[in-house]
Design a protein around this motif. Structure first.
Motif, PDB file in Angstrom:
ATOM      1  N   UNK A 284      44.245  41.795  48.014  1.00  0.00           N
ATOM      2  CA  UNK A 284      44.464  40.456  47.479  1.00  0.00           C
ATOM      3  C   UNK A 284      43.433  39.839  46.748  1.00  0.00           C
ATOM      4  N   UNK A 285      43.754  39.179  45.767  1.00  0.00           N
ATOM      5  CA  UNK A 285      42.693  38.736  44.915  1.00  0.00           C
ATOM      6  C   UNK A 285      42.214  39.692  43.839  1.00  0.00           C
ATOM      7  N   UNK A 286      40.947  39.563  43.531  1.00  0.00           N
ATOM      8  CA  UNK A 286      40.001  39.999  42.460  1.00  0.00           C
ATOM      9  C   UNK A 286      38.486  39.963  43.033  1.00  0.00           C
ATOM     10  N   UNK A 287      37.841  41.126  42.527  1.00  0.00           N
ATOM     11  CA  UNK A 287      36.586  41.179  42.600  1.00  0.00           C
ATOM     12  C   UNK A 287      35.719  41.724  41.315  1.00  0.00           C
ATOM     13  N   UNK A 288      34.693  40.915  41.134  1.00  0.00           N
ATOM     14  CA  UNK A 288      33.950  41.387  39.616  1.00  0.00           C
ATOM     15  C   UNK A 288      32.668  41.874  40.421  1.00  0.00           C
ATOM     16  N   UNK A 289      32.377  43.177  39.689  1.00  0.00           N
ATOM     17  CA  UNK A 289      31.269  43.828  40.305  1.00  0.00           C
ATOM     18  C   UNK A 289      30.495  44.534  39.158  1.00  0.00           C
ATOM     19  N   UNK A 290      29.168  44.705  39.271  1.00  0.00           N
ATOM     20  CA  UNK A 290      28.190  45.460  38.425  1.00  0.00           C
ATOM     21  C   UNK A 290      27.763  46.593  39.231  1.00  0.00           C
ATOM     22  N   UNK A 291      27.744  47.870  38.704  1.00  0.00           N
ATOM     23  CA  UNK A 291      27.111  48.888  39.413  1.00  0.00           C
ATOM     24  C   UNK A 291      26.182  49.613  38.330  1.00  0.00           C
ATOM     25  N   UNK A 292      24.892  49.555  38.633  1.00  0.00           N
ATOM     26  CA  UNK A 292      23.938  49.964  37.555  1.00  0.00           C
ATOM     27  C   UNK A 292      24.291  49.192  36.236  1.00  0.00           C
ATOM     28  N   UNK A 293      24.609  49.728  35.099  1.00  0.00           N
ATOM     29  CA  UNK A 293      24.786  48.893  33.785  1.00  0.00           C
ATOM     30  C   UNK A 293      26.259  48.843  33.598  1.00  0.00           C
ATOM     31  N   UNK A 294      27.071  49.225  34.620  1.00  0.00           N
ATOM     32  CA  UNK A 294      28.535  49.025  34.110  1.00  0.00           C
ATOM     33  C   UNK A 294      29.192  47.884  35.051  1.00  0.00           C
ATOM     34  N   UNK A 295      30.059  47.296  34.382  1.00  0.00           N
ATOM     35  CA  UNK A 295      30.937  46.131  35.103  1.00  0.00           C
ATOM     36  C   UNK A 295      32.232  46.597  35.209  1.00  0.00           C
ATOM     37  N   UNK A 296      32.842  45.992  36.519  1.00  0.00           N
ATOM     38  CA  UNK A 296      34.376  46.369  36.878  1.00  0.00           C
ATOM     39  C   UNK A 296      35.010  45.288  37.222  1.00  0.00           C
ATOM     40  N   UNK A 297      36.058  45.034  37.001  1.00  0.00           N
ATOM     41  CA  UNK A 297      36.876  44.118  37.442  1.00  0.00           C
ATOM     42  C   UNK A 297      37.968  44.568  38.483  1.00  0.00           C
ATOM     43  N   UNK A 298      38.162  44.319  39.785  1.00  0.00           N
ATOM     44  CA  UNK A 298      39.012  44.912  40.707  1.00  0.00           C
ATOM     45  C   UNK A 298      40.196  43.909  40.753  1.00  0.00           C
ATOM     46  N   UNK A 299      41.192  44.394  41.151  1.00  0.00           N
ATOM     47  CA  UNK A 299      42.416  43.647  41.464  1.00  0.00           C
ATOM     48  C   UNK A 299      43.370  44.453  42.664  1.00  0.00           C
ATOM     49  N   UNK A 300      44.062  43.576  42.995  1.00  0.00           N
ATOM     50  CA  UNK A 300      44.997  44.036  44.189  1.00  0.00           C
ATOM     51  C   UNK A 300      45.419  45.377  43.873  1.00  0.00           C
TER      52      UNK A 300
END
Length: 307
Positions: free
Chosen positions: A48-64
């Motif tokens: 559910x919802x969303x999560x915004x992450x950075x791992x190392x130099x890369x950014x990710x936008x996660x969704x359900x």
């Protein structure tokens, strides 16, 4: 099911994973992931919802519906707040070989795996799968299956059951196999959508024929006559779908059957060769070592010792 990233992991499942922590997390209100550098792999399954992450130099936008693998040794942190709910598991003791491709590969396919197998490293091919770093699962049935595995594992620990970590490990393998299958299905669907219906029917007939008649002598001319298509076209299309040429696939089917017979029967090698479509035991032995990296005798002894 949609493959979102081209980072993949070739995973070996010949041991149980070690699970240090598994749970469900649903923070109240918006939440930003804290900063850390973990020593284990972490898998997130966002429900559910969303999560915004950075791992190392890369950014990710996660969704359900997203499944995401965090790699050990890299710093990861949230980049902005969001409401979310997700399952997570911290794990180790699985051999995971990362690689990147310019295009989305099929499970067990493409040049990487051809090189891998020709190098004699594919001796436990039936215990390998490919996991994407980031995968969106569209199927509600698949989402429910993964969530159910997590819920069963978490409940086992909460109930105080003995050996719950072994149960965790088994359920986690089930989760990983479901993710891998969904990734393969997504890639297959992408290729499938580009092919005429008649061609897809012929590919299905061809695959069924190879799996059922592997013990017979099979030639390109025979397949042309049976399917009414040029062999070069059949071969190119088959490789596009499976990652292997027709005869590479046939060889793998035969070797896998030979493996089963080596450890479940007392048949002589010459008998196994006849049963699996090889001209004689010497050719079987050469091909077996090429595919697995060991001789039939060593494979049989090793498997018998392993129970």
């Amino acid at each position: 099911m949609e493959v979102l990233g081209f980072m993949q992991y070739l995973c070996t499942f010949n041991t149980l994973p070690h699970i240090s922590f598994m749970n469900y997390f649903a923070p109240k209100g918006e939440w930003t992931h804290f900063r850390r550098q973990n020593g284990e792999y972490i898998l997130y399954y966002l429900v559910d919802g969303a999560m915004y992450l950075r791992e190392g130099e890369k950014e990710y936008s996660l969704k359900a519906g997203d499944v995401f693998l965090l790699q050990p040794g890299l710093v990861h942190e949230g980049t902005k707040p969001a409401g979310c709910a997700y399952y997570f598991v911290h794990f180790s003791n699985i051999c995971m070989l990362p690689f990147e491709r310019e295009t989305v590969p099929l499970e067990g396919g493409a040049d990487f795996f051809q090189t891998y197998e020709e190098g004699g490293e594919g001796q436990y091919d039936m215990e390998h799968c490919v996991l994407p770093k980031l995968l969106h699962i569209r199927s509600e049935k698949a989402r429910a299956q993964i969530a159910k595995c997590f819920d069963e594992a978490i409940e086992r620990a909460r109930s105080g059951a003995q050996n719950y970590r072994v149960f965790w490990a088994c359920k986690f393998l089930e989760i990983l196999m479901a993710i891998s299958q969904n990734s393969a299905d997504a890639a297959f669907e992408a290729v499938n959508s580009e092919l005429p219906a008649r061609t897809m029917r012929r590919m299905e007939e061809l695959t069924a024929y190879l799996n059922e008649q592997y013990m017979e002598k099979i030639t390109g001319k025979q397949l042309e006559d049976m399917l009414g298509m040029n062999f070069d076209y059949l071969n190119r299309t088959f490789r596009k779908l499976t990652g292997k040429t027709i005869f590479q696939y046939l060889g793998r089917v035969r070797i896998n059957r030979a493996k089963e017979l080596l450890v479940t029967t007392d048949m002589k090698l010459a008998e196994i060769a006849m049963e699996t479509g090889f001209s004689d035991e010497f050719y079987l032995s050469r091909q077996f070592k090429k595919y697995t990296g060991v001789s039939p005798a060593l494979y049989s002894k090793g498997r018998m010792k392993g129970g």
